[in-house]
Write a protein that holds these residues in place. Sequence first.
Motif, PDB file in Angstrom:
ATOM      1  N   VAL A  50       0.802  -1.271  -0.479  1.00 28.82           N
ATOM      2  CA  VAL A  50       0.222   0.062   0.394  1.00 28.82           C
ATOM      3  C   VAL A  50       0.587   0.816   0.302  1.00 28.82           C
ATOM      4  CG1 VAL A  50      -2.069   0.942   1.364  1.00 28.82           C
ATOM      5  CG2 VAL A  50      -1.629  -1.099   0.715  1.00 28.82           C
ATOM      6  N   VAL A  51       1.453   1.057   1.256  1.00 29.83           N
ATOM      7  CA  VAL A  51       2.794   2.445   1.492  1.00 29.83           C
ATOM      8  C   VAL A  51       3.551   2.381  -0.273  1.00 29.83           C
ATOM      9  CG1 VAL A  51       4.838   3.860   1.839  1.00 29.83           C
ATOM     10  CG2 VAL A  51       3.127   1.992   3.340  1.00 29.83           C
ATOM     11  N   VAL A  52       4.165   1.738  -1.401  1.00 39.15           N
ATOM     12  CA  VAL A  52       4.740   1.782  -2.677  1.00 39.15           C
ATOM     13  C   VAL A  52       4.182   2.233  -3.569  1.00 39.15           C
ATOM     14  CG1 VAL A  52       6.076   0.324  -3.711  1.00 39.15           C
ATOM     15  CG2 VAL A  52       6.456   0.306  -1.901  1.00 39.15           C
ATOM     16  N   VAL A  53       2.265   1.511  -4.085  1.00 37.63           N
ATOM     17  CA  VAL A  53       1.894   1.593  -4.893  1.00 37.63           C
ATOM     18  C   VAL A  53       0.863   3.323  -4.178  1.00 37.63           C
ATOM     19  CG1 VAL A  53      -0.852   1.448  -5.086  1.00 37.63           C
ATOM     20  CG2 VAL A  53       0.754  -0.195  -4.672  1.00 37.63           C
ATOM     21  N   THR A  54       0.986   3.850  -3.067  1.00 35.99           N
ATOM     22  CA  THR A  54       1.011   5.114  -2.920  1.00 35.99           C
ATOM     23  C   THR A  54       1.737   6.624  -3.481  1.00 35.99           C
ATOM     24  OG1 THR A  54      -0.806   4.452  -1.272  1.00 35.99           O
ATOM     25  CG2 THR A  54      -0.307   6.934  -1.294  1.00 35.99           C
ATOM     26  N   SER A  55       2.557   5.608  -2.966  1.00 41.03           N
ATOM     27  CA  SER A  55       4.296   6.849  -2.886  1.00 41.03           C
ATOM     28  C   SER A  55       3.837   7.253  -4.729  1.00 41.03           C
ATOM     29  CB  SER A  55       5.391   6.139  -2.810  1.00 41.03           C
ATOM     30  OG  SER A  55       6.016   4.984  -3.689  1.00 41.03           O
ATOM     31  N   ASP A  60      -4.487  12.480  -7.823  1.00 46.63           N
ATOM     32  CA  ASP A  60      -6.395  11.978  -8.986  1.00 46.63           C
ATOM     33  C   ASP A  60      -7.395  10.245  -8.117  1.00 46.63           C
ATOM     34  OD1 ASP A  60      -6.599  14.644  -9.957  1.00 46.63           O
ATOM     35  OD2 ASP A  60      -6.266  13.569 -11.892  1.00 46.63           O
ATOM     36  N   ALA A  61      -5.755   9.813  -8.429  1.00 45.78           N
ATOM     37  CA  ALA A  61      -5.533   8.787  -7.859  1.00 45.78           C
ATOM     38  C   ALA A  61      -5.824   8.371  -6.364  1.00 45.78           C
ATOM     39  CB  ALA A  61      -4.607   7.560  -8.309  1.00 45.78           C
ATOM     40  N   ILE A  62      -5.013   9.100  -6.043  1.00 39.50           N
ATOM     41  CA  ILE A  62      -5.560   9.047  -4.485  1.00 39.50           C
ATOM     42  C   ILE A  62      -6.532  10.117  -3.842  1.00 39.50           C
ATOM     43  CG2 ILE A  62      -4.073  10.264  -2.300  1.00 39.50           C
ATOM     44  CD1 ILE A  62      -1.652  10.102  -3.641  1.00 39.50           C
ATOM     45  N   THR A  63      -7.592  11.382  -4.968  1.00 36.89           N
ATOM     46  CA  THR A  63      -8.398  11.366  -4.552  1.00 36.89           C
ATOM     47  C   THR A  63      -9.806  10.469  -4.489  1.00 36.89           C
ATOM     48  OG1 THR A  63      -7.796  13.999  -5.090  1.00 36.89           O
ATOM     49  CG2 THR A  63     -10.289  13.737  -5.113  1.00 36.89           C
ATOM     50  N   VAL A  69      -3.706   3.857  -1.537  1.00 36.41           N
ATOM     51  CA  VAL A  69      -4.258   3.420  -2.392  1.00 36.41           C
ATOM     52  C   VAL A  69      -3.688   2.106  -2.601  1.00 36.41           C
ATOM     53  CG1 VAL A  69      -3.966   3.559  -5.011  1.00 36.41           C
ATOM     54  CG2 VAL A  69      -3.932   5.636  -3.761  1.00 36.41           C
ATOM     55  N   ILE A  70      -5.061   0.802  -2.958  1.00 35.54           N
ATOM     56  CA  ILE A  70      -4.568  -0.535  -2.664  1.00 35.54           C
ATOM     57  C   ILE A  70      -4.718  -1.248  -3.697  1.00 35.54           C
ATOM     58  CG2 ILE A  70      -5.079  -2.648  -2.174  1.00 35.54           C
ATOM     59  CD1 ILE A  70      -6.938  -1.932   0.047  1.00 35.54           C
ATOM     60  N   VAL A  71      -5.020  -0.306  -5.166  1.00 32.31           N
ATOM     61  CA  VAL A  71      -4.952  -1.031  -6.140  1.00 32.31           C
ATOM     62  C   VAL A  71      -3.939   0.122  -7.309  1.00 32.31           C
ATOM     63  CG1 VAL A  71      -5.595  -2.163  -7.832  1.00 32.31           C
ATOM     64  CG2 VAL A  71      -7.026  -2.671  -5.895  1.00 32.31           C
ATOM     65  N   PRO A  72      -3.488  -0.130  -8.285  1.00 30.22           N
ATOM     66  CA  PRO A  72      -2.701   0.625  -8.678  1.00 30.22           C
ATOM     67  C   PRO A  72      -4.005   1.886  -9.665  1.00 30.22           C
ATOM     68  CG  PRO A  72      -1.574  -0.618  -9.163  1.00 30.22           C
ATOM     69  CD  PRO A  72      -2.640  -1.788  -8.410  1.00 30.22           C
ATOM     70  N   ASP A  73      -3.723   2.851  -9.753  1.00 35.02           N
ATOM     71  CA  ASP A  73      -4.325   4.320 -10.906  1.00 35.02           C
ATOM     72  C   ASP A  73      -3.649   5.264 -10.903  1.00 35.02           C
ATOM     73  OD1 ASP A  73      -6.891   4.773 -12.224  1.00 35.02           O
ATOM     74  OD2 ASP A  73      -7.641   5.210 -10.008  1.00 35.02           O
ATOM     75  N   GLY A  74      -3.231   4.823 -12.305  1.00 31.66           N
ATOM     76  CA  GLY A  74      -2.435   6.123 -12.846  1.00 31.66           C
ATOM     77  C   GLY A  74      -0.435   6.554 -11.983  1.00 31.66           C
TER      78      GLY A  74
END
Length: 314
Positions: A50-55, A60-63, A69-74
């Motif tokens: 989760v930390v790596v994907v969020t970084s 917009d994906a974080i919003t 973020v759990i599932v990569p989105d952008g």
Amino acid sequence: MTTAVGSTRRDPRRRGGRPVWDEQPTRIGQTAKGVLVGLVLLAVLFPLWVVVVTSFSTADAITRAGGLVIVPDGFSLGAYAELLSGSVVTRSVLVSTGVTVVGTLFSTVVTLLAAYGLSRPGSFLHRPLLFMVLLTFLFGPGLIPTYLLVNSLGLLDTYAALVLPGAVAAFNLVVLRSFFMNLPQEVIDSARIDGASEFGVLTRIVLPLSKGVTAVIALFYGVGYWNAFFNAFLYLNSNDKWPLQLVLRTYVLQGQSIPGASAVDSTLTGTGGVVATLAIKMAVIVLAVIPVLVVYPFVQKHFTKGVIVGAIKG
């Protein structure tokens, strides 16, 4: 041999006389172990994922995710570009790297010399010095006396305050001493007969036989210096001298904003301009974890050969 009436005797040996603990595990036991190991791995890897994907996520994906973020989105490198563009995090990475390299080298060399000296029964002040080392296992110096000592030596607000107060760990010294004492005495005596000095015996005979335990001790020191923040919190007054872990504590755990985070590039601004700071904070965590994850596998193979063997024989 007789037993009392009504008493039962349990024989721990079954199936051909083998002990219970030496029997082949059942299929149910193997499955249960696999499930348990899988749950442990999930508990360890999921937060890191989760930390790596969020970084690496865009604002917009974080919003859309409402935070982490759990599932990569952008995908975006904006957080890392911001951190490594000369900000306080960039300086802290350089400070942590320098303190870790210098501190690990200094602590390892001093511990090797002290452990070898204390492993020789006829060395100078052998027993008093060994007693002082062992005494630190029971009684610590205390926070206030240590601070007053650092202040009296003029080490406040200097990088030396991050290294010297904890330069030698008693545990590491005792492990090394125990390992040195169990080296073949005949090899050391033969080197002395050939005219080698004590320093020559240490560098040419002892150290080549102690690569495993030395690597483990160096890893202990390196991880300790890299993860340390309390000494910096106590002894450093200038923010530009902060190591990475103190920046992590201040700007991530305490929720304070990172200087310069508002000037993030277009990949992090827009609808998620406020939330984009979360990507920067997660990137700080990744930068703090990566060095240990990279170095640890190369030294892990030495653990059994180094620390465990020395500790058991000692």
